[in-house]
Design a protein around this motif. Structure first.
Motif, PDB file in Angstrom:
ATOM      1  N   HIS A 296       0.829  -1.202   0.000  1.00  0.00           N
ATOM      2  CA  HIS A 296       0.000   0.000   0.000  1.00  0.00           C
ATOM      3  C   HIS A 296       0.866   1.256   0.000  1.00  0.00           C
ATOM      4  CE1 HIS A 296      -2.162   3.343   2.029  1.00  0.00           C
ATOM      5  NE2 HIS A 296      -3.111   2.985   1.187  1.00  0.00           N
ATOM      6  N   LEU A 297       1.918   1.256   0.809  1.00  0.00           N
ATOM      7  CA  LEU A 297       2.773   2.443   0.869  1.00  0.00           C
ATOM      8  C   LEU A 297       3.481   2.676  -0.457  1.00  0.00           C
ATOM      9  CD1 LEU A 297       3.445   4.548   3.056  1.00  0.00           C
ATOM     10  CD2 LEU A 297       5.615   3.361   3.388  1.00  0.00           C
ATOM     11  N   PHE A 298       3.937   1.592  -1.091  1.00  0.00           N
ATOM     12  CA  PHE A 298       4.586   1.739  -2.392  1.00  0.00           C
ATOM     13  C   PHE A 298       3.588   2.279  -3.425  1.00  0.00           C
ATOM     14  CE2 PHE A 298       6.270   0.378  -6.494  1.00  0.00           C
ATOM     15  CZ  PHE A 298       7.611   0.721  -6.378  1.00  0.00           C
ATOM     16  N   ASP A 299       2.379   1.769  -3.390  1.00  0.00           N
ATOM     17  CA  ASP A 299       1.343   2.228  -4.313  1.00  0.00           C
ATOM     18  C   ASP A 299       1.063   3.718  -4.105  1.00  0.00           C
ATOM     19  OD1 ASP A 299      -0.192   1.218  -6.453  1.00  0.00           O
ATOM     20  OD2 ASP A 299      -2.005   1.208  -5.237  1.00  0.00           O
ATOM     21  N   PHE A 300       0.953   4.102  -2.838  1.00  0.00           N
ATOM     22  CA  PHE A 300       0.588   5.481  -2.497  1.00  0.00           C
ATOM     23  C   PHE A 300       1.724   6.455  -2.792  1.00  0.00           C
ATOM     24  CE2 PHE A 300      -0.627   9.011   0.249  1.00  0.00           C
ATOM     25  CZ  PHE A 300      -2.010   9.027   0.126  1.00  0.00           C
ATOM     26  N   ASN A 301       2.924   6.144  -2.330  1.00  0.00           N
ATOM     27  CA  ASN A 301       4.044   7.085  -2.432  1.00  0.00           C
ATOM     28  C   ASN A 301       4.736   7.071  -3.793  1.00  0.00           C
ATOM     29  OD1 ASN A 301       3.490   7.616   0.220  1.00  0.00           O
ATOM     30  ND2 ASN A 301       5.482   7.004   1.013  1.00  0.00           N
ATOM     31  N   VAL A 302       4.807   5.903  -4.418  1.00  0.00           N
ATOM     32  CA  VAL A 302       5.580   5.779  -5.660  1.00  0.00           C
ATOM     33  C   VAL A 302       4.685   5.689  -6.894  1.00  0.00           C
ATOM     34  CG1 VAL A 302       7.362   4.458  -6.876  1.00  0.00           C
ATOM     35  CG2 VAL A 302       7.431   4.632  -4.377  1.00  0.00           C
ATOM     36  N   MET A 303       3.769   4.744  -6.894  1.00  0.00           N
ATOM     37  CA  MET A 303       2.954   4.532  -8.087  1.00  0.00           C
ATOM     38  C   MET A 303       2.029   5.708  -8.387  1.00  0.00           C
ATOM     39  SD  MET A 303       4.039   1.891  -9.499  1.00  0.00           S
ATOM     40  CE  MET A 303       2.793   1.915 -10.799  1.00  0.00           C
ATOM     41  N   SER A 304       1.660   6.465  -7.375  1.00  0.00           N
ATOM     42  CA  SER A 304       0.846   7.660  -7.631  1.00  0.00           C
ATOM     43  C   SER A 304       1.575   8.600  -8.590  1.00  0.00           C
ATOM     44  CB  SER A 304       0.535   8.384  -6.322  1.00  0.00           C
ATOM     45  OG  SER A 304       1.727   8.752  -5.640  1.00  0.00           O
ATOM     46  N   GLY A 305       2.872   8.804  -8.356  1.00  0.00           N
ATOM     47  CA  GLY A 305       3.655   9.659  -9.246  1.00  0.00           C
ATOM     48  C   GLY A 305       3.951   9.010 -10.577  1.00  0.00           C
ATOM     49  N   VAL A 306       4.179   7.690 -10.575  1.00  0.00           N
ATOM     50  CA  VAL A 306       4.438   6.965 -11.817  1.00  0.00           C
ATOM     51  C   VAL A 306       3.234   7.079 -12.757  1.00  0.00           C
ATOM     52  CG1 VAL A 306       4.739   4.655 -12.816  1.00  0.00           C
ATOM     53  CG2 VAL A 306       6.108   5.361 -10.829  1.00  0.00           C
ATOM     54  N   ARG A 307       2.049   6.869 -12.212  1.00  0.00           N
ATOM     55  CA  ARG A 307       0.836   6.903 -13.053  1.00  0.00           C
ATOM     56  C   ARG A 307       0.635   8.277 -13.692  1.00  0.00           C
ATOM     57  NH1 ARG A 307      -1.457   4.112  -8.184  1.00  0.00           N
ATOM     58  NH2 ARG A 307      -1.354   1.883  -8.689  1.00  0.00           N
ATOM     59  N   LEU A 308       0.833   9.318 -12.904  1.00  0.00           N
ATOM     60  CA  LEU A 308       0.610  10.659 -13.449  1.00  0.00           C
ATOM     61  C   LEU A 308       1.708  11.051 -14.432  1.00  0.00           C
ATOM     62  CD1 LEU A 308      -0.745  12.583 -10.336  1.00  0.00           C
ATOM     63  CD2 LEU A 308      -2.000  11.424 -12.160  1.00  0.00           C
ATOM     64  N   ALA A 309       2.952  10.676 -14.133  1.00  0.00           N
ATOM     65  CA  ALA A 309       4.031  10.956 -15.086  1.00  0.00           C
ATOM     66  C   ALA A 309       3.796  10.206 -16.394  1.00  0.00           C
ATOM     67  CB  ALA A 309       5.379  10.560 -14.482  1.00  0.00           C
ATOM     68  N   ARG A 310       3.306   8.992 -16.309  1.00  0.00           N
ATOM     69  CA  ARG A 310       3.026   8.202 -17.516  1.00  0.00           C
ATOM     70  C   ARG A 310       2.005   8.900 -18.401  1.00  0.00           C
ATOM     71  NH1 ARG A 310       1.958   2.610 -15.551  1.00  0.00           N
ATOM     72  NH2 ARG A 310      -0.079   3.422 -14.972  1.00  0.00           N
ATOM     73  N   HIS A 311       1.064   9.598 -17.786  1.00  0.00           N
ATOM     74  CA  HIS A 311       0.054  10.323 -18.567  1.00  0.00           C
ATOM     75  C   HIS A 311       0.576  11.668 -19.075  1.00  0.00           C
ATOM     76  CE1 HIS A 311      -3.977  11.767 -19.704  1.00  0.00           C
ATOM     77  NE2 HIS A 311      -3.554  12.933 -19.237  1.00  0.00           N
ATOM     78  N   TYR A 312       1.152  12.469 -18.172  1.00  0.00           N
ATOM     79  CA  TYR A 312       1.474  13.859 -18.538  1.00  0.00           C
ATOM     80  C   TYR A 312       2.795  14.010 -19.281  1.00  0.00           C
ATOM     81  CZ  TYR A 312      -2.408  15.392 -15.592  1.00  0.00           C
ATOM     82  OH  TYR A 312      -3.656  15.591 -15.047  1.00  0.00           O
ATOM     83  N   LEU A 313       3.771  13.156 -18.992  1.00  0.00           N
ATOM     84  CA  LEU A 313       5.100  13.339 -19.572  1.00  0.00           C
ATOM     85  C   LEU A 313       5.093  13.290 -21.103  1.00  0.00           C
ATOM     86  CD1 LEU A 313       7.886  13.897 -18.364  1.00  0.00           C
ATOM     87  CD2 LEU A 313       8.345  11.449 -18.451  1.00  0.00           C
ATOM     88  N   PRO A 314       4.445  12.320 -21.752  1.00  0.00           N
ATOM     89  CA  PRO A 314       4.443  12.319 -23.220  1.00  0.00           C
ATOM     90  C   PRO A 314       3.812  13.584 -23.810  1.00  0.00           C
ATOM     91  CG  PRO A 314       3.704  10.199 -22.376  1.00  0.00           C
ATOM     92  CD  PRO A 314       3.746  11.135 -21.213  1.00  0.00           C
ATOM     93  N   ARG A 315       2.828  14.123 -23.139  1.00  0.00           N
ATOM     94  CA  ARG A 315       2.175  15.344 -23.618  1.00  0.00           C
ATOM     95  C   ARG A 315       3.102  16.545 -23.486  1.00  0.00           C
ATOM     96  NH1 ARG A 315      -1.291  11.609 -22.214  1.00  0.00           N
ATOM     97  NH2 ARG A 315      -3.385  11.534 -23.138  1.00  0.00           N
ATOM     98  N   MET A 316       3.902  16.571 -22.422  1.00  0.00           N
ATOM     99  CA  MET A 316       4.898  17.627 -22.281  1.00  0.00           C
ATOM    100  C   MET A 316       5.949  17.530 -23.386  1.00  0.00           C
ATOM    101  SD  MET A 316       5.620  17.576 -18.166  1.00  0.00           S
ATOM    102  CE  MET A 316       4.344  17.850 -16.946  1.00  0.00           C
TER     103      MET A 316
END
Length: 264
Positions: free
Chosen positions: A108-128
């Motif tokens: 849960h902690l890995f999902d919350f602290n790490v994967m939260s940022g991974v998921r958003l970077a996966r979406h926004y980074l290609p658009r940037m």
């Protein structure tokens, strides 16, 4: 140096209090339109009102979602498809001894602290990258470098953030997009103060006295000799989000008061 972020859209996760709120306030003051995120609509609206109390003209939007879950991340990206600046600030910790942490606690902690940022970077980074400009900042911790024996799981997630940040910077090299991490030390945030206030009450001391004792006993290498403030951390993030920081990428920048004994 005058930082101007007019025309930029910033998403700041976990921005209803503490470091996240300070970052949102700083980005708004620099002219960015800022998306405030939190788990409840009430918290999001309270944060917006807090910022507008000092900045009546601040450009602010809000999204209530649990960004520690895939569903929450999807809700955010569906409502905010593009961003120029992404600050992955969301994070928490387990106050349990190592031997009591279950597999579920670790995951849960890995999902919350790490994967939260991974998921958003996966979406926004290609658009940037497609636009040729963007800023991604991960809020890590000095615990990523000095793993605390009483929060090994937390330290692990913060180290992982540094790895993800550096890897993404390598991935988008030469694109006009930068990816960095900020490494705060003990900070007078809502969460940390929330853990220390009961101690202060129980011992009949002020919060400031307990903070000082914490630094002396738990972080004796601090050169600052006190907790940093959320605004002091936010100042570094606002700089990294600026056009002036174009030559800073793939870095882990410490705002730790000198806690980490390193010259690099």
């Amino acid at each position: 140096m005058k930082i101007e972020l007019n025309g930029k859209l910033a998403v700041v996760t976990g921005s209803t209090a503490g470091i996240g709120l300070a970052i949102a306030r700083g980005l708004a003051a620099a002219g960015a339109r800022v998306v405030i995120t939190g788990r409840t609509e009430a918290r999001v609206q309270a944060a917006i009102e807090n910022i507008r109390a000092g900045q009546p003209d601040a450009q602010l939007d809000g999204v209530a979602a649990d960004l520690g879950t895939p569903e929450g991340a999807a809700a955010l990206t569906a409502g905010v498809e593009h961003a120029d600046i992404l600050v992955n600030n969301l994070g928490t910790a387990n106050l349990k001894p190592f031997q009591e942490l279950t597999d579920g606690d670790w995951l849960h902690l890995f999902d919350f602290n790490v994967m939260s940022g991974v998921r958003l970077a996966r979406h926004y980074l290609p658009r940037m990258v497609s636009k040729g400009w963007g800023r991604v900042v991960f809020i890590s911790s000095e615990s990523a470098l000095n793993i605390p024996k009483d929060m090994i799981d937390y330290g692990m997630t913060k180290t992982a953030q540094l790895a993800v940040s550096r890897g993404l910077a390598e991935l988008v090299a030469g694109s006009g997009v930068t990816v960095n991490a900020v490494v705060p030390g003990p900070t007078a945030s809502e969460s940390l103060n929330g853990w220390l206030e009961p101690v202060a009450k129980q011992e009949g001391r002020t919060l400031e006295q307990v903070q000082k004792s914490f630094i002396e006993s738990q972080r004796p290498t601090s050169l600052l000799g006190r907790f940093t403030s959320p605004d002091e951390v936010a100042n570094m993030v606002v700089y990294l989000a600026s056009p002036q920081a174009v030559a800073t990428t793939g870095a882990a920048l410490r705002v730790d008061g000198g806690v980490v004994r390193s010259i690099a």
